[in-house]
Scaffold this motif. Structure first.
Motif, PDB file in Angstrom:
ATOM      1  N   ARG A 132       5.467   6.506  -1.771  1.00  0.00           N
ATOM      2  CA  ARG A 132       6.091   6.411  -0.308  1.00  0.00           C
ATOM      3  C   ARG A 132       4.950   5.953   0.513  1.00  0.00           C
ATOM      4  N   PHE A 133       3.857   5.433   0.374  1.00  0.00           N
ATOM      5  CA  PHE A 133       2.888   4.799   1.420  1.00  0.00           C
ATOM      6  C   PHE A 133       3.136   3.411   1.528  1.00  0.00           C
ATOM      7  N   TYR A 134       3.104   3.030   2.708  1.00  0.00           N
ATOM      8  CA  TYR A 134       3.396   1.552   2.969  1.00  0.00           C
ATOM      9  C   TYR A 134       2.306   0.626   2.469  1.00  0.00           C
ATOM     10  N   PRO A 135       2.552  -0.578   1.705  1.00  0.00           N
ATOM     11  CA  PRO A 135       1.479  -1.350   0.993  1.00  0.00           C
ATOM     12  C   PRO A 135       0.741  -1.876   2.242  1.00  0.00           C
ATOM     13  N   ASP A 136       1.281  -2.347   3.313  1.00  0.00           N
ATOM     14  CA  ASP A 136       0.525  -2.859   4.261  1.00  0.00           C
ATOM     15  C   ASP A 136      -0.268  -2.210   5.415  1.00  0.00           C
ATOM     16  N   GLY A 137      -0.490  -0.840   5.083  1.00  0.00           N
ATOM     17  CA  GLY A 137      -1.066   0.251   5.858  1.00  0.00           C
ATOM     18  C   GLY A 137      -2.652   0.393   5.639  1.00  0.00           C
TER      19      GLY A 137
ATOM     20  N   PHE B  76      -2.793  15.481   6.895  1.00  0.00           N
ATOM     21  CA  PHE B  76      -2.539  14.412   5.879  1.00  0.00           C
ATOM     22  C   PHE B  76      -2.638  12.981   6.178  1.00  0.00           C
ATOM     23  N   ASN B  77      -3.488  12.401   5.621  1.00  0.00           N
ATOM     24  CA  ASN B  77      -3.589  10.839   5.636  1.00  0.00           C
ATOM     25  C   ASN B  77      -3.938  10.293   4.464  1.00  0.00           C
ATOM     26  N   TYR B  78      -3.484   8.804   4.624  1.00  0.00           N
ATOM     27  CA  TYR B  78      -3.923   8.013   3.450  1.00  0.00           C
ATOM     28  C   TYR B  78      -4.527   6.740   3.988  1.00  0.00           C
TER      29      TYR B  78
ATOM     30  N   GLU C 239      -4.177  -1.933  10.894  1.00  0.00           N
ATOM     31  CA  GLU C 239      -2.641  -1.653  10.649  1.00  0.00           C
ATOM     32  C   GLU C 239      -2.493  -0.088  10.455  1.00  0.00           C
ATOM     33  N   MET C 240      -2.059   0.668  11.549  1.00  0.00           N
ATOM     34  CA  MET C 240      -1.775   2.153  11.741  1.00  0.00           C
ATOM     35  C   MET C 240      -0.316   2.389  11.189  1.00  0.00           C
ATOM     36  N   ARG C 241       0.015   3.122  10.232  1.00  0.00           N
ATOM     37  CA  ARG C 241       1.352   3.696   9.959  1.00  0.00           C
ATOM     38  C   ARG C 241       1.714   4.998  10.174  1.00  0.00           C
TER      39      ARG C 241
END
Length: 373
Positions: free
Chosen positions: A224-229, A253-255, A300-302
């Motif tokens: 579910r993580f964004y590939p461009d973040g 919680f962060n990736y 790039e912040m998501r």
């Protein structure tokens, strides 16, 4: 004040020069020298006035813009090694070695949590955190990639007992073993110590998922993580747009991917503790996320949707979608423990009905928060 005094003296000197009659009787050469000297003095006064106006104008900028400009035009030191590390690195507690050992197949991604003694007591937060991986849907295998960053010796010993990857991050002169009450001095020091440490992890070239130990892992989040973040973070409140800076981020919680942009960002973030004294890392993040520096470095912040990455602030409504559940918006260790146990019970009930073709609505929703609500 010196400039004003100099101007006053110049005038007085000029008057004496005229009164002495030298001006009227001197040659054209002397007249030219006098005229040139006056021009130089006027120019100097103009420069001083410009400098003063510039200084006054600087003070009118909003704090984050001043913070950003100061940061851009200063040399940025690399993250220093953890303060507990002697010059001759203890191999048993070598951070890079531990990260490599815990990393996933890409050899550069780990899961990190921080713990102190209060959260590692039997039947406390840590035990519930581990249980969530055990009962989650395809999450048990992720435990071998978890690095527990222990903030005191008791937490470190407890980590070793459960055979996880353990790293001792003690700080000279500080004792983080007790419950750090929200916004207390120890709490703030602990939060900023964490940001500094995570910056070091990025410097070493490792991606990480940082997770508070009061986040229950119920499904694998990587799908579910964004590939461009570059920097992806959960929210207390989510406004239905994953790039909207008005979302309310939660640092629990962060990736984060390791690259030049995130390394610069974490240093920028950490420096905020000096520009915004008395604020914790999440408050500072809410201010600097709008800063022009973020765009300048290309970060790039998501923001992660609470439908999947929920919490007590804004619970995900459908257990068919939920990935993590965070005991945020909840103050007090005992309160957290009480409601997290309810999360565990809700999930077990949900999984027990997983083979039923159509689950009833009660088994697909939370009964929490209860005390924390």
């Amino acid at each position: 004040m010196d400039s004003g005094g100099g101007g006053s003296n110049s005038k007085a000197g000029g008057e004496e020069f005229v009164e002495s009659g030298v001006y009227h009787h001197d040659s054209n050469h002397h007249h030219h020298r006098y005229f040139s000297s006056a021009i130089v003095k006027i120019a100097l006064l103009f420069v001083v006035a410009v400098v003063i106006c510039f200084a006054l104008n600087q003070s009118t900028y909003p704090p984050t813009q001043f913070f950003q400009r100061s940061y851009l035009y200063s040399s940025i030191p690399k993250n220093e090694p953890p303060e507990n590390q002697p010059s001759s690195v203890n191999e048993e507690n070598n951070l890079e070695r531990i990260l490599k050992k815990a990393s996933m197949k890409d050899n550069k991604t780990v899961i990190i949590t921080t713990l102190n003694a209060a959260w590692t007591e039997p039947n406390s937060i840590f035990d519930l955190f581990l249980e969530s991986f055990e009962i989650g849907n395809q999450t048990k295998s992720l435990l071998k990639h978890v690095v527990v960053v222990a903030l005191d010796q008791k937490a470190y010993s407890r980590c070793l007992e459960v055979h996880l990857h353990c790293y001792a991050l003690t700080t000279e002169g500080l004792d983080f073993s007790g419950e750090a009450h929200f916004m207390s001095e120890d709490y703030l020091k602990m939060m900023w110590r964490r940001i500094d440490f995570l910056g070091t992890v990025l410097d070493l070239g490792f991606n990480f998922v940082f997770t508070d130990a009061d986040v229950m892992w119920l499904r694998d989040p990587f799908q579910r993580f964004y590939p461009d973040g570059d920097f992806q973070i959960a929210c207390d409140h989510y406004w239905y747009n994953y790039t909207d800076l008005n979302n309310s981020p939660n640092g629990g919680f962060n990736y984060v991917k390791s690259n030049n942009r995130t390394v610069q960002f974490y240093k920028f973030w950490y420096t905020g503790k000096d520009y915004f004294p008395g604020k914790h890392d999440q408050d500072v993040l809410n201010m600097i996320k709008f800063d022009p520096f973020i765009k300048e470095i290309g970060l790039e912040m998501r923001f992660l949707d609470t439908a999947y990455f929920g919490g007590f602030c804004e619970p995900s409504k459908d257990l068919d979608l939920v990935i993590t559940m965070h005991a945020n918006c909840c103050i007090g260790l005992e309160n957290k423990i009480h409601d997290i146990k309810m999360v565990i019970d809700d999930w077990k009930n949900y999984m027990a009905n997983s083979f039923v073709e159509e689950r009833n609505s009660s088994s697909r929703t939370w009964t929490v928060p209860r005390i924390c609500g």
